[in-house]
Design a protein around this motif. Structure first.
Motif, PDB file in Angstrom:
ATOM      1  N   ARG A 227       3.754  -7.626   5.564  1.00 55.82           N
ATOM      2  CA  ARG A 227       4.384  -6.660   6.457  1.00 55.82           C
ATOM      3  C   ARG A 227       3.384  -6.277   7.554  1.00 55.82           C
ATOM      4  NH1 ARG A 227       5.392  -0.993   6.627  1.00 55.82           N
ATOM      5  NH2 ARG A 227       4.163  -0.629   4.740  1.00 55.82           N
ATOM      6  N   LEU A 228       3.869  -6.299   8.785  1.00 61.04           N
ATOM      7  CA  LEU A 228       2.990  -5.968   9.916  1.00 61.04           C
ATOM      8  C   LEU A 228       2.795  -4.460   9.958  1.00 61.04           C
ATOM      9  CD1 LEU A 228       4.508  -8.409  12.533  1.00 61.04           C
ATOM     10  CD2 LEU A 228       2.201  -8.538  11.574  1.00 61.04           C
ATOM     11  N   ARG A 229       1.563  -4.044   9.657  1.00 61.21           N
ATOM     12  CA  ARG A 229       1.290  -2.614   9.488  1.00 61.21           C
ATOM     13  C   ARG A 229       0.861  -1.949  10.817  1.00 61.21           C
ATOM     14  NH1 ARG A 229       0.332   1.682   9.349  1.00 61.21           N
ATOM     15  NH2 ARG A 229      -0.544   3.104   7.829  1.00 61.21           N
ATOM     16  N   GLY A 230       0.427  -2.781  11.764  1.00 65.05           N
ATOM     17  CA  GLY A 230       0.011  -2.193  13.038  1.00 65.05           C
ATOM     18  C   GLY A 230      -0.469  -3.248  14.027  1.00 65.05           C
ATOM     19  N   THR A 231      -0.868  -2.757  15.210  1.00 65.72           N
ATOM     20  CA  THR A 231      -1.321  -3.645  16.287  1.00 65.72           C
ATOM     21  C   THR A 231      -2.787  -3.356  16.600  1.00 65.72           C
ATOM     22  OG1 THR A 231       0.886  -3.379  17.195  1.00 65.72           O
ATOM     23  CG2 THR A 231      -0.734  -4.450  18.617  1.00 65.72           C
ATOM     24  N   ILE A 232      -3.576  -4.411  16.681  1.00 63.53           N
ATOM     25  CA  ILE A 232      -5.009  -4.222  16.970  1.00 63.53           C
ATOM     26  C   ILE A 232      -5.156  -3.714  18.403  1.00 63.53           C
ATOM     27  CG2 ILE A 232      -7.242  -5.388  17.217  1.00 63.53           C
ATOM     28  CD1 ILE A 232      -6.209  -7.456  15.133  1.00 63.53           C
TER      29      ILE A 232
ATOM     30  N   PHE B 220     -18.271  -3.518   7.872  1.00 66.55           N
ATOM     31  CA  PHE B 220     -19.426  -2.685   7.516  1.00 66.55           C
ATOM     32  C   PHE B 220     -19.856  -1.849   8.705  1.00 66.55           C
ATOM     33  CE2 PHE B 220     -20.664  -5.863   4.054  1.00 66.55           C
ATOM     34  CZ  PHE B 220     -20.198  -5.040   3.036  1.00 66.55           C
ATOM     35  N   TYR B 221     -19.780  -2.423   9.900  1.00 68.61           N
ATOM     36  CA  TYR B 221     -20.204  -1.703  11.111  1.00 68.61           C
ATOM     37  C   TYR B 221     -19.053  -1.708  12.129  1.00 68.61           C
ATOM     38  CZ  TYR B 221     -24.822  -2.246   9.090  1.00 68.61           C
ATOM     39  OH  TYR B 221     -25.893  -2.217   8.239  1.00 68.61           O
ATOM     40  N   GLY B 222     -18.972  -0.647  12.888  1.00 68.58           N
ATOM     41  CA  GLY B 222     -17.938  -0.561  13.908  1.00 68.58           C
ATOM     42  C   GLY B 222     -16.588  -0.221  13.298  1.00 68.58           C
ATOM     43  N   GLU B 223     -15.561  -0.310  14.094  1.00 64.07           N
ATOM     44  CA  GLU B 223     -14.240   0.090  13.622  1.00 64.07           C
ATOM     45  C   GLU B 223     -13.178  -0.727  14.357  1.00 64.07           C
ATOM     46  OE1 GLU B 223     -11.489   4.121  13.480  1.00 64.07           O
ATOM     47  OE2 GLU B 223     -13.432   4.187  14.470  1.00 64.07           O
ATOM     48  N   VAL B 224     -12.204  -1.222  13.594  1.00 62.82           N
ATOM     49  CA  VAL B 224     -11.089  -1.926  14.229  1.00 62.82           C
ATOM     50  C   VAL B 224     -10.032  -0.855  14.535  1.00 62.82           C
ATOM     51  CG1 VAL B 224      -9.311  -3.697  13.963  1.00 62.82           C
ATOM     52  CG2 VAL B 224     -11.577  -4.051  12.965  1.00 62.82           C
ATOM     53  N   ALA B 225      -9.859  -0.565  15.811  1.00 62.76           N
ATOM     54  CA  ALA B 225      -8.887   0.467  16.180  1.00 62.76           C
ATOM     55  C   ALA B 225      -7.497  -0.165  16.258  1.00 62.76           C
ATOM     56  CB  ALA B 225      -9.271   1.073  17.519  1.00 62.76           C
ATOM     57  N   PHE B 226      -6.486   0.564  15.776  1.00 63.25           N
ATOM     58  CA  PHE B 226      -5.135  -0.012  15.803  1.00 63.25           C
ATOM     59  C   PHE B 226      -4.091   1.092  15.952  1.00 63.25           C
ATOM     60  CE2 PHE B 226      -3.489   1.005  11.525  1.00 63.25           C
ATOM     61  CZ  PHE B 226      -4.654   1.445  10.912  1.00 63.25           C
ATOM     62  N   THR B 227      -2.933   0.658  16.391  1.00 62.45           N
ATOM     63  CA  THR B 227      -1.811   1.600  16.437  1.00 62.45           C
ATOM     64  C   THR B 227      -0.884   1.283  15.269  1.00 62.45           C
ATOM     65  OG1 THR B 227      -0.738   0.090  17.970  1.00 62.45           O
ATOM     66  CG2 THR B 227      -1.849   1.959  18.929  1.00 62.45           C
ATOM     67  N   GLY B 228      -0.319   2.298  14.711  1.00 63.58           N
ATOM     68  CA  GLY B 228       0.518   2.113  13.520  1.00 63.58           C
ATOM     69  C   GLY B 228       1.948   1.727  13.879  1.00 63.58           C
ATOM     70  N   GLU B 229       2.791   1.807  12.877  1.00 62.04           N
ATOM     71  CA  GLU B 229       4.185   1.395  13.071  1.00 62.04           C
ATOM     72  C   GLU B 229       4.897   2.278  14.089  1.00 62.04           C
ATOM     73  OE1 GLU B 229       6.095   0.878   9.258  1.00 62.04           O
ATOM     74  OE2 GLU B 229       4.334  -0.180   8.522  1.00 62.04           O
ATOM     75  N   ASP B 230       4.393   3.526  14.237  1.00 60.53           N
ATOM     76  CA  ASP B 230       4.999   4.436  15.217  1.00 60.53           C
ATOM     77  C   ASP B 230       4.437   4.235  16.617  1.00 60.53           C
ATOM     78  OD1 ASP B 230       2.458   5.278  14.726  1.00 60.53           O
ATOM     79  OD2 ASP B 230       2.988   7.360  14.196  1.00 60.53           O
TER      80      ASP B 230
ATOM     81  N   LYS C 144       1.490   4.842  17.552  1.00 64.21           N
ATOM     82  CA  LYS C 144       0.407   5.796  17.854  1.00 64.21           C
ATOM     83  C   LYS C 144      -0.887   5.365  17.160  1.00 64.21           C
ATOM     84  CE  LYS C 144       3.461   9.724  18.468  1.00 64.21           C
ATOM     85  NZ  LYS C 144       4.107  10.839  17.783  1.00 64.21           N
ATOM     86  N   PRO C 145      -2.037   5.724  17.757  1.00 62.04           N
ATOM     87  CA  PRO C 145      -3.318   5.356  17.118  1.00 62.04           C
ATOM     88  C   PRO C 145      -3.357   5.864  15.683  1.00 62.04           C
ATOM     89  CG  PRO C 145      -3.705   6.256  19.301  1.00 62.04           C
ATOM     90  CD  PRO C 145      -2.245   6.458  18.999  1.00 62.04           C
ATOM     91  N   SER C 146      -3.826   5.021  14.776  1.00 63.68           N
ATOM     92  CA  SER C 146      -3.822   5.360  13.360  1.00 63.68           C
ATOM     93  C   SER C 146      -5.241   5.359  12.802  1.00 63.68           C
ATOM     94  CB  SER C 146      -2.975   4.344  12.599  1.00 63.68           C
ATOM     95  OG  SER C 146      -3.117   4.543  11.218  1.00 63.68           O
ATOM     96  N   THR C 147      -5.458   6.270  11.849  1.00 63.83           N
ATOM     97  CA  THR C 147      -6.773   6.302  11.197  1.00 63.83           C
ATOM     98  C   THR C 147      -6.638   5.934   9.722  1.00 63.83           C
ATOM     99  OG1 THR C 147      -6.456   8.655  10.854  1.00 63.83           O
ATOM    100  CG2 THR C 147      -7.814   8.005  12.749  1.00 63.83           C
ATOM    101  N   ASP C 148      -5.533   5.368   9.354  1.00 62.52           N
ATOM    102  CA  ASP C 148      -5.300   4.987   7.953  1.00 62.52           C
ATOM    103  C   ASP C 148      -6.345   3.983   7.487  1.00 62.52           C
ATOM    104  OD1 ASP C 148      -3.149   6.580   7.985  1.00 62.52           O
ATOM    105  OD2 ASP C 148      -1.628   4.977   7.963  1.00 62.52           O
ATOM    106  N   PRO C 149      -6.724   4.051   6.217  1.00 63.25           N
ATOM    107  CA  PRO C 149      -7.683   3.060   5.685  1.00 63.25           C
ATOM    108  C   PRO C 149      -6.965   1.726   5.475  1.00 63.25           C
ATOM    109  CG  PRO C 149      -7.039   4.580   3.945  1.00 63.25           C
ATOM    110  CD  PRO C 149      -6.335   5.036   5.191  1.00 63.25           C
ATOM    111  N   ILE C 150      -6.662   1.066   6.566  1.00 61.23           N
ATOM    112  CA  ILE C 150      -5.797  -0.098   6.541  1.00 61.23           C
ATOM    113  C   ILE C 150      -6.328  -1.226   5.643  1.00 61.23           C
ATOM    114  CG2 ILE C 150      -6.792  -0.939   8.718  1.00 61.23           C
ATOM    115  CD1 ILE C 150      -3.171  -1.485   7.852  1.00 61.23           C
TER     116      ILE C 150
END
Lengths: 874, 228
Positions: A175-180, A121-131, A133-139
Motif C-alpha cells: 500500500r502506498l503510504r506516502g510520497t517522498i 541512520f543519518y538525515g531524514e526522508v521527508a514525505f507527505t502522507g495519504e492526506d 500533508k507532511p508526515s512525521t510518522d515512523p514510516i
C-alpha cells in the motif's frame, strides 16, 4: 623588568607605528581565524551531508549476499555500540493494482530499496502522507509490520496513482503510504535510472524477486557510536574503512565506502572548498608574516642606533635586544586580540551570507583551536618571524656612534637563513595542520620556497639589466631626464638592497594573483554554462525505433529534447590483451558464481561521441583524431575515459581495452582521459567510443527533456508513460535545482573569500609600500635642499617605486600561474583553467597601489620642511 | 680602586686597524697614555686621525688589536660583552657630538635610563635632580624632538653623569651647537666634572675648548703627542 617597561614605553610613544603593526598582524590573523571557522563549519556540514548521502558512517555492499564469515569479520572491526542495518536494492517493474480487469495493469521501472526499520541512520526522508500533508510518522518502522511503500512522485504521475492505493512488486502488493518529498541520499549529480520506492526489507523476499542470479545490491551499514561520529573526527571512519578494505583485499566484489569516500560530486566540490579555504588561510598568514617581517625589519633598522646608544650607557647587547623582542611580543599579542575581536564581529555577517549553503543548523563560530593558534602565532610567531632581523644586530657596533659618517644600522649578516628556519618550520606546521596532511605542508613550503628563489634571481637579473636602458636614455638627449636617470641608476646600483622589497612585493603578487585563479578554477567547475538547457526529466531505455517518434512527441508539445545519447551494454574482457578475469580468482563460490560476479563487475554502459562536449574537458591525452573511426588511418578505434573512472580501474592512457559487445569483441585504444564538469547535468558516460565502431550494436538511448513547470512535467510524465510505456522517466528538476543552488552558494563563498584575501593582501602591501616610501623621504629632503623641483622629485621617487613594483608584480604574476597550476593538479583534480584576467587584475592593482601610496607619501615628504626630515634621519 | 696618584685610565701599546676596501688601514699604533683621577684631558687631531676610535676603545665599545686598556684599575681589554656593559653602566659616562638621545623617551626617561639599567630603585628622583642640575627640570616630560640642540646636549650630559661615573668621555660636546650655546654647555660640563671629581677625556677640534683642560694631547700618526 626594565626591558619590558622600555618596550611598553616605546609602544606608547610611537602610537602610529604600534597601531600600524597591530593592524597588519590583526589583518592576517583575522583572515586565519575567519577562514578556519568557515572551514570547520564546512567540514562539519560536509561530514553531515556525506553521512546523510551514505546513510551511515561506513557501508559494505556487493551484488551477492555478504557471507556469514564476512559479516563476522566486519562486525568485529567496529567499536562496541555501533548500530548496524541492512538494505537490498534492485531495479524492477512496479505495477499499479487497479480494479480494472482489462489487459495488463500499467507498470513502471522503479529503483526498489528494501530497508530496515532503523533506516536512515543519518538525515531524514521527508514525505507527505495519504492526506497530502507532511508526515512525521515512523514510516520505516511501520513498514516492518505492514507491506507499506513510500514512492517518488514520478510513480504517482506516471501510473496515475494516489497515496493510499496499492502497487505490486513481484508477487507482493504494497500500500502506498506516502510520497517522498526529499531524500538526502539523492543529493547527487549522478541519477538512478529509475525513480525510487522504499519498502520494508522483511517484505523483500515476499516479492519473489530475490533469487540466485538477480542483480541485487546487498548493503550492510554501520553507524558508529556518537563519540566516533563527531564531525571533527572523519578520520575515524576513514581509518575503519582502511581496515575493512584490508580485510576485503582479496574480495574485489565487495565495495567498501566510508561516508567521506562515498560522497559524490557534491562532496568532492565541498572538499575542494575546504582545501581552498585552507589555502586562503595560509595565504593570509603568509602575507601577514611577510608584512610583519617587513615592518619588523624596518623598525629594527630604525632602532639599531637606539640599541647602540643603550649599549653605550651600560646595557648588555642581549638585554637591549629584549626591548625589541618584548615589543614584538606585546604588539603581536595585541594584533591577535584584535584579530579575535574583528573575526567575532565579521562571523555573524558571513554566517548570514552562507546560511543557505551551510544550512541554518550549522554554527559558524570561532574555533577554540584557531583562537589559541592565533594567539600563539601573534605572540610568539611575531618575534620568531623577526629572528632574521635580530641576527642583524650581531653585526652591530656601538663604536660607530663616535663616527660621524657611519651608520650603525648599515650592517650585514649572512646567517639570516639560519634564523629563518623556525619561521619556515612554522609555515610547514601550519600548512600541514590546515590541510591535515604533511604532503600539503611540504607542497606549500616548496611552492613558497621556489617562488622566493625565482623572485630573488629574477629580481637581481631584471634590476641589473636596467643598465642598457639607463645608457640609452643618457644618450637620447630628447628623453634625457635626470630624475629618471637617477631612478634607474639607483634601482640598478642598489639592486641588493631593493631585492628584499622586490621579493616581498613579488611574493605578495604571486599569492594574491593565484587566489582568483584558483577561484576561477573552482567556479568554472561549479557554474553551468548550459543553464538554458538544464534538464527537467531524464529518459532511460529509449529503444532505437522510439527515437524519432519520441522527438516528434516532444516537439509537438513545444518541448526541447537534448541530444539522445546511445547506451550500449558491454563487458570489459581484456586490458592490453591480458584477460582481466584473472584478477577475480579469489571470489568465493563456484566457477559459475565467479564468472557471474566478474560479469557484473565488468559490465559498463558504453556510448559513442565524436568530440568532447562543452561539459567535458581534456585531463590527459588528446582529442579523437577523427570524429568517425577511419580504418585507413588508425590501427584501432579510439576511446575516451572519464578521469576518475580510469583512476578507480587503474586503466591508463594508451591501454588497449577489449569489450564484449553482445558476443562481439571490440578493441579500442584509450587516447584521452576527460574530466566531466559536474554542474552541467548533461548525460555522460565512463567509456566513450569514436563514432563508426559500435554504431550497429544493440542499444538504447538516454534522453533529456529540458525543465518545465510543475504542471507540464506532471502531465508530460503521464502522457509519456502512456505513449512509451517502456521508457523510464526520472524527474531530476528538484535535484538539479537543489544542487545548482548549493553550487552557486559555494561559488559565492569562494568569491567572497578571494575578495577577503585580496583586501588582506592589499592591506599588507600598503604597510610595505608605506615603509618603503618613508625610507625614501630622506633622499627626497636632500633633493629638495639641492633645488630639485616638486615634479623632478616626484619623477625620481615614483620612477624607482614603479620600476620595482612593475617587475616584481610581473614576476609574481608569472609565478602565480605556476602556483595555480600546481595547486589545481595536486588539490583540485587537475581542473586547471587559464584565468589570465582574474590574475592580471590583482597584479595591476599591486602596481597601482604601490604608485599611489608612493605618490601620497612623497607628497607628504615634500610638504615637510627638508630640515625636519634631515633632522629626523639624524 | 684608584687613589688620586694612581692613573684612572692607562692605555699601553694599543694598536687598532681597520680593513677598508680590502686594504688594512692602521688607525692607532703602539699608543700609550695615562690619566689621573679628576684630571681633564683634551685630545685634538685632524679628521680621520683616530680620535673616535680611541674613544670607542676607552668606552669598551670596541676592542684593540694589540695592547691593554686599564680603566679604574680594571683591564677591560679582554672583558666579555656582559662585563663591559656592567663596567660602562657603573664607571663610564659618554657625551656624543650628535647627542644620541632616544627619540621615543622623554628627557627624564632618557636621564633615568642608565640608573634603571643599573637596577637603581629611585632612578626617577635621581634623574630629576640631575636634570634640574643642568637647568632642565621644567622640560623633563619633553621628547628630544621638542628640545633645542643645547637642551638636548644638556640632557645628554645629565644622562652621562647621572650614575656619577669616574670617567666621562665627551666627543665634541659643542660640535653641533652655535658658539654661545656651545660655551654654555661646556661651562656646565666643566663645572659638573670639577664638582664631582670626574676624569674627563674630551675629544675636540676646538683649541679654545681644549685649552680649558688640565692636559692637551694631539693624535697624530696613530699616537698621542703631548701639547705643551
Amino acid at each position: 623588568m626594565i626591558w619590558r617597561r622600555l618596550a611598553w614605553r616605546e609602544i606608547i610613544n610611537t602610537p602610529k607605528f604600534s597601531l600600524f603593526f597591530i593592524l597588519n598582524i590583526a589583518l592576517g590573523l583575522t583572515g586565519f581565524i575567519t577562514v578556519t571557522a568557515l572551514k570547520s563549519s564546512i567540514d562539519q556540514s560536509l561530514s553531515g551531508k556525506s553521512r546523510e548521502i551514505l546513510g551511515a558512517d561506513i557501508a559494505v555492499s556487493a551484488f551477492r549476499p555478504i557471507t556469514f564469515d564476512e559479516i563476522t569479520a566486519f562486525d568485529a572491526l567496529v567499536p562496541r555500540g555501533t548500530r548496524i542495518a541492512e538494505e537490498s536494492g534492485w531495479v524492477s517493474m512496479v505495477a499499479a493494482v487497479t480494479e480494472s480487469s482489462h489487459g495488463a495493469p500499467p507498470a513502471r521501472l522503479m529503483e526498489i530499496r528494501a530497508v530496515d526499520p532503523t533506516f536512515p541512520f543519518y538525515g531524514e526522508v521527508a514525505f507527505t502522507g495519504e492526506d497530502g500533508k507532511p508526515s512525521t510518522d515512523p514510516i520505516f518502522r511501520q513498514m516492518e509490520v505492514e507491506p507499506l511503500a513510500l514512492a517518488a512522485p514520478e510513480l504517482y504521475f506516471q501510473l496515475d496513482l494516489k497515496p493510499g492505493q496499492s502497487v505490486k512488486i513481484g508477487d507482493q502488493v504494497f500500500r502506498l503510504r506516502g510520497t517522498i518529498a526529499s531524500d538526502p541520499s539523492t543529493s547527487s549529480a549522478s541519477f538512478s535510472i529509475a525513480p525510487r520506492i522504499y519498502i520494508g526489507r522483511k517484505w523483500a523476499h515476499q516479492t519473489g524477486l530475490i533469487q540466485l542470479g538477480s542483480r541485487i545490491t546487498r548493503t550492510r551499514q554501520y553507524a558508529l557510536p556518537a563519540q566516533f561520529s563527531e564531525a571533527q573526527a572523519p578520520s575515524d571512519a576513514e581509518a575503519l574503512e582502511a581496515k575493512f578494505k584490508a580485510f576485503a583485499k582479496t574480495r574485489s566484489d565487495l565495495r567498501i565506502r566510508s561516508h567521506t569516500s562515498a560522497t559524490d560530486e557534491l562532496g568532492r566540490i565541498l572538499k575542494f572548498l575546504g582545501d581552498y579555504l585552507g589555502i586562503i588561510a595560509l595565504v593570509a598568514i603568509i602575507l601577514s608574516g611577510i608584512g610583519g617581517n617587513f615592518l619588523i625589519l624596518a623598525h629594527v633598522r630604525s632602532k639599531i642606533r637606539d640599541l647602540a646608544i643603550l649599549q653605550s650607557i651600560g646595557a648588555r647587547p642581549s638585554s637591549a635586544r629584549w626591548i625589541i623582542g618584548w615589543q614584538m611580543i606585546l604588539l603581536g599579542f595585541g594584533g591577535a586580540i584584535c584579530a579575535v575581536a574583528i573575526a567575532a564581529m565579521l562571523l555573524p555577517a558571513i554566517r548570514e551570507i552562507l546560511a543557505p549553503f551551510l544550512g541554518t543548523g550549522i554554527k559558524v563560530s570561532i574555533q577554540k583551536d584557531s583562537v589559541i593558534m592565533a594567539l600563539i602565532m601573534g605572540t610568539l610567531g611575531t618575534p620568531i618571524a623577526g629572528l632574521p632581523v635580530f641576527m642583524h644586530l650581531d653585526g652591530m657596533s656601538a663604536a660607530t656612534l663616535f663616527r660621524e659618517h657611519e651608520d650603525p644600522s648599515k650592517i650585514k649578516n649572512s646567517r639570516w637563513l639560519l634564523a629563518a628556519a623556525p619561521s619556515i618550520a612554522i609555515i610547514f606546521g601550519l600548512a600541514s595542520w590546515q590541510a591535515r596532511s604533511p604532503k600539503a605542508g611540504i607542497l606549500f613550503l616548496v611552492i613558497t620556497g621556489i617562488s622566493i628563489l625565482i623572485l630573488a634571481a629574477s629580481g637581481t637579473i631584471l634590476l641589473r639589466a636596467l643598465a642598457p636602458v639607463s645608457r640609452m636614455i643618457k644618450q637620447q638627449t630628447r628623453w634625457r631626464s635626470w630624475p629618471l636617470l637617477m631612478a634607474l641608476r639607483h634601482t640598478r646600483r642598489s639592486s641588493q638592497n631593493l631585492i628584499v622589497s622586490f621579493v616581498t612585493l613579488g611574493l605578495c603578487a604571486a599569492l594574491i594573483s593565484a587566489v582568483p585563479q584558483i577561484q576561477a578554477i573552482l567556479t568554472s567547475e561549479l557554474t553551468s554554462s548550459e543553464k538554458t538547457a538544464l534538464p527537467g526529466l531524464f529518459l532511460f531505455d529509449i529503444q532505437p525505433e522510439q527515437e524519432a517518434p519520441l522527438r516528434n512527441f516532444l516537439e509537438s508539445r513545444n518541448l526541447s529534447s537534448g541530444s539522445f545519447s546511445p547506451l550500449i551494454r558491454a563487458r570489459l574482457d581484456r586490458i592490453n590483451d591480458k584477460g582481466i578475469g584473472e584478477t577475480f580468482d579469489n571470489i568465493p563460490g563456484t566457477r559459475e558464481r565467479q564468472s557471474e560476479e566478474q560479469f557484473k563487475n565488468r559490465t559498463y554502459n558504453l556510448s559513442v561521441r565524436g568530440r568532447l562536449t562543452g561539459s567535458e574537458a581534456l585531463a590527459a591525452g588528446r582529442e579523437f583524431q577523427t570524429v568517425t573511426f577511419d580504418r585507413t588511418k588508425q590501427d584501432l578505434p579510439e576511446i575516451s575515459l572519464e578521469k576518475r573512472f580510469a583512476e578507480r580501474t587503474g586503466i591508463r592512457l594508451d591501454d588497449v581495452l577489449e569489450f564484449n559487445v553482445q558476443g562481439v569483441p571490440v578493441k579500442g585504444r584509450v587516447v584521452n582521459l576527460r574530466r566531466v564538469r559536474w554542474a552541467s547535468f548533461q548525460p555522460n558516460f565512463f567509456v566513450q567510443f569514436q563514432k563508426g565502431v559500435i554504431d550497429d550494436a544493440p542499444r538504447t538511448y538516454l534522453g533529456t527533456v529540458t525543465e518545465t513547470d510543475f504542471d507540464t512535467t506532471q502531465k508530460l510524465q503521464r502522457e509519456l508513460a502512456q505513449s512509451f510505456s517502456n521508457i523510464s522517466i526520472v524527474d531530476v528538476k528538484a535535484s538539479v535545482a537543489r544542487i545548482l543552488s548549493i553550487s552557486e552558494q559555494v561559488a559565492l563563498a569562494i568569491t567572497a573569500m578571494a575578495m577577503l584575501c585580496l583586501v588582506a593582501g592589499m592591506g599588507v602591501l600598503t604597510a610595505i609600500t608605506l615603509q618603503q616610501s618613508r625610507a625614501r623621504s630622506y633622499e627626497t629632503a636632500i633633493l629638495k635642499v639641492l633645488g630639485a623641483s616638486f615634479r623632478e622629485v616626484y619623477v625620481r621617487v615614483l620612477g624607482e617605486a614603479a620600476i620595482v613594483a612593475f617587475f616584481a608584480a610581473a614576476t609574481g604574476l608569472a609565478i602565480s600561474f605556476g602556483i595555480a597550476w600546481v595547486l589545481s593538479v595536486f588539490l583540485f583534480d587537475g581542473a586547471w583553467v587559464f584565468a589570465a584576467k582574474a590574475a592580471v587584475i590583482p597584479a595591476l592593482l599591486i602596481v597601482a597601489l604601490t604608485i599611489f601610496i608612493t605618490m601620497a607619501t612623497s607628497r607628504m615628504a615634500l610638504r615637510t620642511k627638508a630640515r625636519n626630515l634631515l633632522q629626523a634621519e639624524l | 680602586m684608584s687613589n688620586p696618584q694612581s692613573p684612572v685610565i692607562s692605555v699601553a701599546k694599543v694598536g687598532k686597524s681597520y680593513s677598508r676596501s680590502g686594504q688594512k688601514v692602521s688607525v692607532l699604533a703602539d699608543l700609550n697614555f695615562e690619566a689621573l683621577s679628576a684630571q681633564t684631558i683634551a685630545i685634538t687631531g685632524p679628521s680621520g686621525s683616530g680620535k673616535s676610535t680611541l674613544l670607542g676603545l676607552l668606552a669598551g665599545l670596541d676592542q684593540p688589536d694589540q695592547g691593554t686598556i686599564t680603566m679604574d684599575g680594571i683591564d677591560i681589554t679582554h672583558m666579555s660583552q656582559a662585563d663591559l656593559a656592567l663596567f660602562r653602566a657603573k664607571t663610564v659616562g659618554i657625551v656624543f657630538q650628535q647627542f644620541h638621545l632616544l627619540q621615543t623617551l622623554t628627557a627624564l626617561e632618557n636621564v633615568s635610563l642608565p640608573l634603571e639599567i643599573a637596577g637603581n630603585k629611585s632612578a626617577e628622583a635621581a634623574a630629576l635632580s640631575r636634570l634640574e642640575a643642568v637647568g632642565l627640570g621644567s622640560r623633563s616630560s619633553h621628547l628630544p624632538s621638542q628640545l633645542s640642540g643645547g637642551e638636548s646636549q644638556r640632557v645628554a650630559i645629565a644622562r652621562a653623569l647621572v650614575v656619577r661615573p669616574k670617567i666621562l668621555l665627551a666627543d665634541e660636546p659643542s660640535g653641533n651647537l652655535d658658539t654661545k650655546t656651545g660655551e654654555r654647555v661646556t661651562d656646565l660640563l666643566f663645572d659638573l666634572v670639577r664638582k664631582e671629581g670626574t676624569t674627563l677625556i674630551l675629544v675636540t677640534h676646538n683649541e679654545e675648548l681644549a685649552k680649558r683642560c688640565d692636559h692637551r694631547y694631539q693624535l697624530r700618526d696613530g699616537q698621542l703627542h703631548r701639547v705643551p
